[in-house]
Design a protein around this motif. Structure first.
Motif, PDB file in Angstrom:
ATOM      1  N   CYS A  57       0.719  -1.093   0.052  1.00  0.00           N
ATOM      2  CA  CYS A  57      -0.060   0.146   0.057  1.00  0.00           C
ATOM      3  C   CYS A  57       0.784   1.174  -0.155  1.00  0.00           C
ATOM      4  O   CYS A  57       1.723   1.481   0.748  1.00  0.00           O
ATOM      5  CB  CYS A  57      -0.930   0.109   1.127  1.00  0.00           C
ATOM      6  SG  CYS A  57      -1.579   1.675   1.501  1.00  0.00           S
ATOM      7  N   CYS A  60      -0.161   3.290   3.596  1.00  0.00           N
ATOM      8  CA  CYS A  60       0.545   2.843   5.006  1.00  0.00           C
ATOM      9  C   CYS A  60       1.887   1.704   4.945  1.00  0.00           C
ATOM     10  O   CYS A  60       2.294   1.562   5.738  1.00  0.00           O
ATOM     11  CB  CYS A  60      -0.671   2.346   5.584  1.00  0.00           C
ATOM     12  SG  CYS A  60      -1.219   0.558   5.077  1.00  0.00           S
ATOM     13  N   CYS A 100      -6.619  -1.317   0.516  1.00  0.00           N
ATOM     14  CA  CYS A 100      -5.797  -1.869   1.587  1.00  0.00           C
ATOM     15  C   CYS A 100      -6.670  -2.170   2.639  1.00  0.00           C
ATOM     16  O   CYS A 100      -7.621  -1.197   3.068  1.00  0.00           O
ATOM     17  CB  CYS A 100      -5.043  -0.755   1.923  1.00  0.00           C
ATOM     18  SG  CYS A 100      -3.820  -0.959   3.219  1.00  0.00           S
ATOM     19  N   CYS A 103      -5.741   0.502   5.876  1.00  0.00           N
ATOM     20  CA  CYS A 103      -6.175   2.042   6.091  1.00  0.00           C
ATOM     21  C   CYS A 103      -7.088   2.320   5.174  1.00  0.00           C
ATOM     22  O   CYS A 103      -7.497   3.523   5.310  1.00  0.00           O
ATOM     23  CB  CYS A 103      -4.515   2.872   5.731  1.00  0.00           C
ATOM     24  SG  CYS A 103      -4.218   2.722   4.013  1.00  0.00           S
TER      25      CYS A 103
END
Ligand SMILES: [Zn+2]
Length: 292
Positions: A57, A60, A100, A103
């Motif tokens: 990701c 994050c 994701c 997050c």
């Protein structure tokens, strides 16, 4: 498919396909009667055309798995007039969003990588998505074997939410709406093919299809006049052709005719798109004559 008594358990990672016959065990053991045995259903399952891929990701930095189509295995049958791809046994549009689980950062795969994000967009996503959706978990939950249309639409809606928060290009938002519309079309087709047709659910799916289609058409029209091509990987005449087909479907015949005329006089459009535009021109003439 949705008639399966155990449907819903897929969420837990259980394969309930072929388990819809609750009383199967009461049947007598077949006594060497292979000749009369019911034919085995050899239809490949959607899962056979999917693979899991790990990606990082860009928000994050955590690694998570996402489902993709096995492009070497899945066979393309063609496309709808508005370019929606059609494959045998699997609808690839369902698997074109990366989300994701840590997050909440989500986008259509082509827009997901970090190089697409400006620092202003990162900040907006941090505040508008990640701060609200961050799950403090160490491990991502297991992915379902396949996505239903509703699950896929939910992922695309989260992608659309992300696109709005990061103030994405008009084309990205329009393309996301177009794909949601294609998914609702797929859902309606699946419902229409069922033995016991749920007319209300079909009508609801078609209404959602149209709602997102109109948004997609308005957005893509705006994108064509404000953005440089390629737009979402499509050159100028491909976008014009897509819009001409969309306008035709929406019965906006004047707009559709104008776009077709543009393609036919274009110096850069290839023969393939010109031929398709000529076919659409014939359909337009027929529709206008018939007063449809
Ligand atoms: Zn993340």
């Amino acid at each position: 498919m949705s008639d399966n008594l155990l449907s819903g358990l897929e969420k837990l990672g259980l394969d309930v396909s072929g388990m819809d016959n609750l009383f199967a065990e009461e049947k007598k053991e077949p006594v060497k009667q292979e000749e009369t045995a019911a034919p085995v259903d050899n239809t490949p399952k959607e899962t056979e055309f999917l693979l899991e891929k790990s990606i990082r990701c860009p928000m994050c930095e955590k690694v998570f798995k996402t489902k993709n189509i096995k492009s070497a295995r899945a066979r393309r049958l063609g496309a709808d007039p508005d370019l929606r791809p059609r494959y045998e046994y699997v609808d690839p549009t369902k698997y074109d969003v990366d989300s994701c689980p840590f997050c909440g950062y989500t986008a259509i795969s082509r827009f997901f990588p970090g190089e697409n994000l400006t620092s202003i967009q990162r900040k907006a996503l941090q505040e508008g998505v990640c701060a609200k959706l961050t799950k403090y978990i160490n491990e991502a939950p297991a992915l379902p074997e396949t996505y239903t249309y509703d699950e896929a639409v939910e992922r695309y809606k989260l992608a659309l939410f992300n696109a709005m928060v990061k103030n994405a290009k008009t084309s990205e938002k329009a393309y996301t709406c177009l794909k949601i519309s294609w998914l609702m079309r797929g859902k309606a087709e699946e419902l229409e093919a069922a033995e016991n047709k749920d007319e209300a659910a079909i009508a609801a799916a078609r209404a959602e299809e149209n709602k997102f289609y109109e948004q997609a058409y308005d957005g893509m029209t705006k994108a064509l006049s404000t953005e440089n091509t390629p737009i979402c990987g499509m050159d100028q005449s491909t976008v014009e052709y897509l819009l001409a087909q969309m306008a035709f479907k929406l019965k906006k015949y004047t707009e559709s005719s104008r776009l077709v005329a543009n393609i036919l006089v274009s110096q850069t459009a290839g023969n393939n798109v010109k031929n398709k535009a000529r076919d659409l021109k014939d359909e337009l003439v027929n529709a206008i004559r018939a007063g449809k």
